[in-house]
Write a protein that holds these residues in place. Structure first.
Motif, PDB file in Angstrom:
ATOM      1  N   GLY A   1     -38.748  42.310  -6.395  1.00  0.00           N
ATOM      2  CA  GLY A   1     -38.741  43.523  -7.201  1.00  0.00           C
ATOM      3  C   GLY A   1     -39.650  44.595  -6.627  1.00  0.00           C
ATOM      4  N   ILE A   2     -39.980  45.555  -7.467  1.00  0.00           N
ATOM      5  CA  ILE A   2     -40.781  46.709  -7.061  1.00  0.00           C
ATOM      6  C   ILE A   2     -41.892  46.919  -8.077  1.00  0.00           C
ATOM      7  CG2 ILE A   2     -40.742  49.230  -6.742  1.00  0.00           C
ATOM      8  CD1 ILE A   2     -37.884  48.951  -5.716  1.00  0.00           C
ATOM      9  N   VAL A   3     -43.078  47.255  -7.587  1.00  0.00           N
ATOM     10  CA  VAL A   3     -44.173  47.641  -8.474  1.00  0.00           C
ATOM     11  C   VAL A   3     -44.614  49.048  -8.109  1.00  0.00           C
ATOM     12  CG1 VAL A   3     -44.933  45.241  -8.732  1.00  0.00           C
ATOM     13  CG2 VAL A   3     -46.078  46.733  -7.089  1.00  0.00           C
TER      14      VAL A   3
ATOM     15  N   VAL B   1     -42.828  47.299  -2.315  1.00  0.00           N
ATOM     16  CA  VAL B   1     -41.675  46.404  -2.201  1.00  0.00           C
ATOM     17  C   VAL B   1     -42.156  45.004  -1.815  1.00  0.00           C
ATOM     18  CG1 VAL B   1     -40.181  48.343  -1.575  1.00  0.00           C
ATOM     19  CG2 VAL B   1     -41.303  47.007   0.235  1.00  0.00           C
ATOM     20  N   PRO B   2     -41.268  44.002  -1.864  1.00  0.00           N
ATOM     21  CA  PRO B   2     -41.683  42.640  -1.522  1.00  0.00           C
ATOM     22  C   PRO B   2     -42.392  42.562  -0.162  1.00  0.00           C
ATOM     23  CG  PRO B   2     -39.554  42.562  -2.568  1.00  0.00           C
ATOM     24  CD  PRO B   2     -39.882  44.025  -2.374  1.00  0.00           C
ATOM     25  N   GLY B   3     -43.497  41.823  -0.178  1.00  0.00           N
ATOM     26  CA  GLY B   3     -44.331  41.702   1.010  1.00  0.00           C
ATOM     27  C   GLY B   3     -45.561  42.583   0.964  1.00  0.00           C
ATOM     28  N   ASP B   4     -45.552  43.601   0.102  1.00  0.00           N
ATOM     29  CA  ASP B   4     -46.700  44.512  -0.010  1.00  0.00           C
ATOM     30  C   ASP B   4     -47.820  43.884  -0.835  1.00  0.00           C
ATOM     31  OD1 ASP B   4     -45.307  46.392   1.410  1.00  0.00           O
ATOM     32  OD2 ASP B   4     -44.936  47.743  -0.282  1.00  0.00           O
TER      33      ASP B   4
ATOM     34  N   LEU C   1     -37.647  44.177 -13.492  1.00  0.00           N
ATOM     35  CA  LEU C   1     -38.018  42.784 -13.305  1.00  0.00           C
ATOM     36  C   LEU C   1     -38.628  42.585 -11.928  1.00  0.00           C
ATOM     37  CD1 LEU C   1     -34.890  40.982 -14.807  1.00  0.00           C
ATOM     38  CD2 LEU C   1     -37.142  41.271 -15.864  1.00  0.00           C
ATOM     39  N   CYS C   2     -39.720  41.863 -11.868  1.00  0.00           N
ATOM     40  CA  CYS C   2     -40.312  41.551 -10.576  1.00  0.00           C
ATOM     41  C   CYS C   2     -41.097  40.255 -10.685  1.00  0.00           C
ATOM     42  CB  CYS C   2     -41.198  42.700 -10.072  1.00  0.00           C
ATOM     43  SG  CYS C   2     -42.744  42.861 -10.939  1.00  0.00           S
ATOM     44  N   ARG C   3     -41.464  39.741  -9.527  1.00  0.00           N
ATOM     45  CA  ARG C   3     -42.274  38.528  -9.460  1.00  0.00           C
ATOM     46  C   ARG C   3     -43.404  38.791  -8.485  1.00  0.00           C
ATOM     47  NH1 ARG C   3     -41.891  33.292  -6.727  1.00  0.00           N
ATOM     48  NH2 ARG C   3     -40.196  34.141  -5.467  1.00  0.00           N
ATOM     49  N   VAL C   4     -44.622  38.470  -8.902  1.00  0.00           N
ATOM     50  CA  VAL C   4     -45.779  38.692  -8.049  1.00  0.00           C
ATOM     51  C   VAL C   4     -46.559  37.388  -7.908  1.00  0.00           C
ATOM     52  CG1 VAL C   4     -45.973  41.128  -8.721  1.00  0.00           C
ATOM     53  CG2 VAL C   4     -47.321  39.390  -9.940  1.00  0.00           C
ATOM     54  N   GLY C   5     -47.367  37.346  -6.879  1.00  0.00           N
ATOM     55  CA  GLY C   5     -48.288  36.238  -6.682  1.00  0.00           C
ATOM     56  C   GLY C   5     -49.698  36.786  -6.590  1.00  0.00           C
ATOM     57  N   PHE C   6     -50.664  35.908  -6.684  1.00  0.00           N
ATOM     58  CA  PHE C   6     -52.061  36.319  -6.587  1.00  0.00           C
ATOM     59  C   PHE C   6     -52.754  35.485  -5.513  1.00  0.00           C
ATOM     60  CE2 PHE C   6     -50.697  37.270 -10.886  1.00  0.00           C
ATOM     61  CZ  PHE C   6     -51.121  38.584 -11.029  1.00  0.00           C
TER      62      PHE C   6
ATOM     63  N   PRO D   1     -34.167  49.954  -9.713  1.00  0.00           N
ATOM     64  CA  PRO D   1     -34.523  49.501 -11.056  1.00  0.00           C
ATOM     65  C   PRO D   1     -35.232  50.531 -11.926  1.00  0.00           C
ATOM     66  CG  PRO D   1     -36.098  48.666  -9.471  1.00  0.00           C
ATOM     67  CD  PRO D   1     -35.024  49.374  -8.677  1.00  0.00           C
ATOM     68  N   MET D   2     -35.607  51.679 -11.358  1.00  0.00           N
ATOM     69  CA  MET D   2     -36.392  52.648 -12.123  1.00  0.00           C
ATOM     70  C   MET D   2     -35.558  53.310 -13.212  1.00  0.00           C
ATOM     71  SD  MET D   2     -36.753  52.761  -8.706  1.00  0.00           S
ATOM     72  CE  MET D   2     -38.003  52.274  -7.535  1.00  0.00           C
TER      73      MET D   2
END
Length: 199
Positions: free
Chosen positions: A14-16, A34-37, A58-63, A135-136
């Protein structure tokens, strides 16, 4: 402003958006990620962040814990250069967005944003044939472009009427790449993608 957590965010799907808000609650998006950022990599060195991060659809992030990042950089010194380059590219994005909002008309602003997204998503394999998910919402696009949602609607309608784009069910297709690229004076050099990806 908020005290940073001892970890950084990695966009997986997804996008943040990174953004700032006035005291009255008006939001200005500073960049899309975008993914990878890693949109808050600067938190590795700054105790306080002066911006916020929000999901766009909708998005998925990791920490990743800062201690783990520091350990990885000590074990693999070239990683430090990779992370430094990433923060420099983030700064380039913000400068381009400042120019977009401050000096381009709404039509060119929208065209530029769409060109940027398509270009960045193509590089990571999430766009082909100048088609991608967008998605915006119109209010979110308004926050990115510094115009009203009504003006966003009108600008998208003008791009569609010119035969440059189709936007259905949040799926964007750019039919004539040179059209929006010329309207926006879009030059992807600020994305630092390399000659092959930036064509």
């Amino acid at each position: 402003m908020k005290v940073t957590a001892p970890r950084s965010v990695v966009v997986l799907e997804g996008i943040v958006s990174t953004y700032k808000t006035t005291q009255a609650g008006r939001r200005q998006a500073m960049a899309y990620h975008v993914p990878g950022d890693v949109p808050d990599l600067q938190s590795l060195h700054l105790k306080v962040l002066d911006n916020s991060i929000s999901a766009v659809g909708l998005c998925r992030v990791g920490f990743v814990q800062h201690d783990a990042i520091r350990h990885s950089m000590r074990a693999h010194p070239r990683l430090e250069a990779v992370f430094w380059r990433s923060t420099l590219i983030d700064a380039a994005l913000v400068r381009e967005w400042m120019l977009n909002v401050g000096r381009r008309e709404a039509y060119a602003r929208m065209a530029h944003l769409l060109c940027e997204l398509i270009t960045r998503l193509q590089v990571i394999g999430l766009s082909s044939d100048y088609t991608c998910l967008l998605p915006m919402t119109q209010p979110e696009l308004a926050d990115a472009l510094g115009i009203t949602p009504v003006h966003v609607n009108r600008t998208l309608r003008d791009l569609k009427a010119a035969g440059l784009i189709t936007l259905r069910s949040r799926r964007l297709t750019v039919h004539d790449w040179e059209g929006p690229k010329a309207a926006a004076e879009f030059d992807p050099i600020y994305l630092h993608l390399g000659s092959d990806e930036a064509e």
